[in-house]
Motif scaffolding. Structure first.
Motif, PDB file in Angstrom:
ATOM      1  N   MET A   1      -0.215  -1.781  13.087  1.00  0.00           N
ATOM      2  CA  MET A   1      -0.572  -1.744  11.670  1.00  0.00           C
ATOM      3  C   MET A   1       0.149  -2.870  10.937  1.00  0.00           C
ATOM      4  SD  MET A   1      -0.672   2.077  10.073  1.00  0.00           S
ATOM      5  CE  MET A   1      -0.525   3.224  11.426  1.00  0.00           C
ATOM      6  N   ALA A   2      -0.486  -3.348   9.895  1.00  0.00           N
ATOM      7  CA  ALA A   2       0.115  -4.381   9.051  1.00  0.00           C
ATOM      8  C   ALA A   2      -0.067  -3.979   7.596  1.00  0.00           C
ATOM      9  CB  ALA A   2      -0.557  -5.717   9.310  1.00  0.00           C
ATOM     10  N   ASP A   3       0.756  -4.538   6.716  1.00  0.00           N
ATOM     11  CA  ASP A   3       0.604  -4.277   5.291  1.00  0.00           C
ATOM     12  C   ASP A   3      -0.795  -4.692   4.847  1.00  0.00           C
ATOM     13  OD1 ASP A   3       3.243  -3.526   5.335  1.00  0.00           O
ATOM     14  OD2 ASP A   3       3.969  -5.222   4.158  1.00  0.00           O
ATOM     15  N   LYS A   4      -1.362  -3.947   3.898  1.00  0.00           N
ATOM     16  CA  LYS A   4      -2.691  -4.259   3.361  1.00  0.00           C
ATOM     17  C   LYS A   4      -2.578  -4.480   1.863  1.00  0.00           C
ATOM     18  CE  LYS A   4      -5.309  -1.287   6.499  1.00  0.00           C
ATOM     19  NZ  LYS A   4      -6.280  -0.182   6.546  1.00  0.00           N
ATOM     20  N   THR A   5      -3.363  -5.392   1.360  1.00  0.00           N
ATOM     21  CA  THR A   5      -3.449  -5.599  -0.077  1.00  0.00           C
ATOM     22  C   THR A   5      -4.689  -4.858  -0.576  1.00  0.00           C
ATOM     23  OG1 THR A   5      -2.417  -7.768   0.094  1.00  0.00           O
ATOM     24  CG2 THR A   5      -3.625  -7.306  -1.922  1.00  0.00           C
ATOM     25  N   LEU A   6      -4.477  -3.936  -1.516  1.00  0.00           N
ATOM     26  CA  LEU A   6      -5.564  -3.154  -2.096  1.00  0.00           C
ATOM     27  C   LEU A   6      -5.639  -3.442  -3.590  1.00  0.00           C
ATOM     28  CD1 LEU A   6      -4.766   0.265  -0.373  1.00  0.00           C
ATOM     29  CD2 LEU A   6      -6.354  -1.480   0.401  1.00  0.00           C
ATOM     30  N   VAL A   7      -6.747  -3.052  -4.222  1.00  0.00           N
ATOM     31  CA  VAL A   7      -6.930  -3.255  -5.653  1.00  0.00           C
ATOM     32  C   VAL A   7      -6.960  -1.891  -6.337  1.00  0.00           C
ATOM     33  CG1 VAL A   7      -8.445  -4.198  -7.438  1.00  0.00           C
ATOM     34  CG2 VAL A   7      -8.228  -5.372  -5.245  1.00  0.00           C
ATOM     35  N   CYS A   8      -6.133  -1.724  -7.362  1.00  0.00           N
ATOM     36  CA  CYS A   8      -6.052  -0.470  -8.116  1.00  0.00           C
ATOM     37  C   CYS A   8      -7.348  -0.255  -8.896  1.00  0.00           C
ATOM     38  CB  CYS A   8      -4.865  -0.520  -9.066  1.00  0.00           C
ATOM     39  SG  CYS A   8      -4.696   0.968 -10.080  1.00  0.00           S
ATOM     40  N   LYS A   9      -7.904   0.954  -8.808  1.00  0.00           N
ATOM     41  CA  LYS A   9      -9.156   1.229  -9.501  1.00  0.00           C
ATOM     42  C   LYS A   9      -8.947   1.458 -10.996  1.00  0.00           C
ATOM     43  CE  LYS A   9     -10.360   6.070  -9.392  1.00  0.00           C
ATOM     44  NZ  LYS A   9     -11.340   7.018  -8.872  1.00  0.00           N
ATOM     45  N   PHE A  15      -2.132  -4.401  -5.121  1.00  0.00           N
ATOM     46  CA  PHE A  15      -0.879  -3.770  -4.711  1.00  0.00           C
ATOM     47  C   PHE A  15      -0.844  -3.697  -3.195  1.00  0.00           C
ATOM     48  CE2 PHE A  15      -3.826  -0.242  -5.095  1.00  0.00           C
ATOM     49  CZ  PHE A  15      -3.474   0.660  -4.107  1.00  0.00           C
ATOM     50  N   ILE A  16       0.362  -3.610  -2.656  1.00  0.00           N
ATOM     51  CA  ILE A  16       0.557  -3.601  -1.210  1.00  0.00           C
ATOM     52  C   ILE A  16       0.636  -2.162  -0.707  1.00  0.00           C
ATOM     53  CG2 ILE A  16       2.063  -4.329   0.684  1.00  0.00           C
ATOM     54  CD1 ILE A  16       0.777  -6.658  -0.798  1.00  0.00           C
ATOM     55  N   PHE A  17      -0.184  -1.854   0.273  1.00  0.00           N
ATOM     56  CA  PHE A  17      -0.139  -0.579   0.990  1.00  0.00           C
ATOM     57  C   PHE A  17       0.631  -0.879   2.274  1.00  0.00           C
ATOM     58  CE2 PHE A  17      -2.842   2.773   3.378  1.00  0.00           C
ATOM     59  CZ  PHE A  17      -1.992   3.796   3.021  1.00  0.00           C
ATOM     60  N   THR A  18       1.935  -0.577   2.250  1.00  0.00           N
ATOM     61  CA  THR A  18       2.825  -0.997   3.333  1.00  0.00           C
ATOM     62  C   THR A  18       2.541  -0.244   4.631  1.00  0.00           C
ATOM     63  OG1 THR A  18       4.537   0.627   2.842  1.00  0.00           O
ATOM     64  CG2 THR A  18       4.663  -1.501   1.675  1.00  0.00           C
ATOM     65  N   GLU A  19       3.053  -0.812   5.692  1.00  0.00           N
ATOM     66  CA  GLU A  19       2.920  -0.191   7.008  1.00  0.00           C
ATOM     67  C   GLU A  19       3.544   1.205   6.995  1.00  0.00           C
ATOM     68  OE1 GLU A  19       4.141  -1.192  11.625  1.00  0.00           O
ATOM     69  OE2 GLU A  19       4.290  -2.752  10.104  1.00  0.00           O
ATOM     70  N   GLN A  22       1.303   3.605   5.209  1.00  0.00           N
ATOM     71  CA  GLN A  22       0.153   3.907   6.056  1.00  0.00           C
ATOM     72  C   GLN A  22       0.508   4.966   7.082  1.00  0.00           C
ATOM     73  OE1 GLN A  22      -2.010   0.373   7.524  1.00  0.00           O
ATOM     74  NE2 GLN A  22      -0.890  -0.778   5.969  1.00  0.00           N
ATOM     75  N   LYS A  23       1.688   4.848   7.681  1.00  0.00           N
ATOM     76  CA  LYS A  23       2.144   5.837   8.664  1.00  0.00           C
ATOM     77  C   LYS A  23       2.319   7.201   8.001  1.00  0.00           C
ATOM     78  CE  LYS A  23       4.393   2.616  11.789  1.00  0.00           C
ATOM     79  NZ  LYS A  23       5.648   2.098  12.324  1.00  0.00           N
ATOM     80  N   PHE A  24       2.892   7.211   6.789  1.00  0.00           N
ATOM     81  CA  PHE A  24       3.078   8.460   6.049  1.00  0.00           C
ATOM     82  C   PHE A  24       1.723   9.119   5.784  1.00  0.00           C
ATOM     83  CE2 PHE A  24       3.153  10.630   1.922  1.00  0.00           C
ATOM     84  CZ  PHE A  24       4.107  11.604   2.164  1.00  0.00           C
ATOM     85  N   PHE A  25       0.754   8.346   5.313  1.00  0.00           N
ATOM     86  CA  PHE A  25      -0.576   8.890   5.031  1.00  0.00           C
ATOM     87  C   PHE A  25      -1.192   9.475   6.301  1.00  0.00           C
ATOM     88  CE2 PHE A  25      -2.570   7.679   0.809  1.00  0.00           C
ATOM     89  CZ  PHE A  25      -1.360   7.498   0.157  1.00  0.00           C
ATOM     90  N   GLU A  26      -1.014   8.756   7.403  1.00  0.00           N
ATOM     91  CA  GLU A  26      -1.564   9.213   8.683  1.00  0.00           C
ATOM     92  C   GLU A  26      -0.907  10.522   9.115  1.00  0.00           C
ATOM     93  OE1 GLU A  26      -1.162   7.451  13.033  1.00  0.00           O
ATOM     94  OE2 GLU A  26      -2.311   6.108  11.712  1.00  0.00           O
ATOM     95  N   GLU A  27       0.425  10.614   8.980  1.00  0.00           N
ATOM     96  CA  GLU A  27       1.151  11.828   9.364  1.00  0.00           C
ATOM     97  C   GLU A  27       0.730  13.029   8.520  1.00  0.00           C
ATOM     98  OE1 GLU A  27       5.290  10.879   9.028  1.00  0.00           O
ATOM     99  OE2 GLU A  27       5.234   9.459  10.703  1.00  0.00           O
TER     100      GLU A  27
END
Length: 50
Positions: A1-9, A15-19, A22-27
């Motif tokens: 996994m790598a950091d992702k750049t997302l756009v706030c709605k 903003f950066i969705f860090t690695e 991402q792991k926390f969301f997955e868990e």
């Protein structure tokens, strides 16, 4: 996994969705990426708690 750049709605800023996030969301079993930046998430939480 790598950091992702997302756009706030809400505010439209990148903003950066860090690695680590991402792991926390997955868990936690979350299936989608966050739609809002951290500032907008905090503001929304405060607004909903009133």
């Amino acid at each position: 996994m790598a950091d992702k750049t997302l756009v706030c709605k809400d505010c439209g800023k990148d903003f950066i969705f860090t690695e680590g996030e991402q792991k926390f969301f997955e868990e936690k079993g979350f299936e989608s990426e966050p739609k809002r930046c951290i500032d907008c998430r905090r503001a929304r939480r405060q607004q909903n708690n009133k």
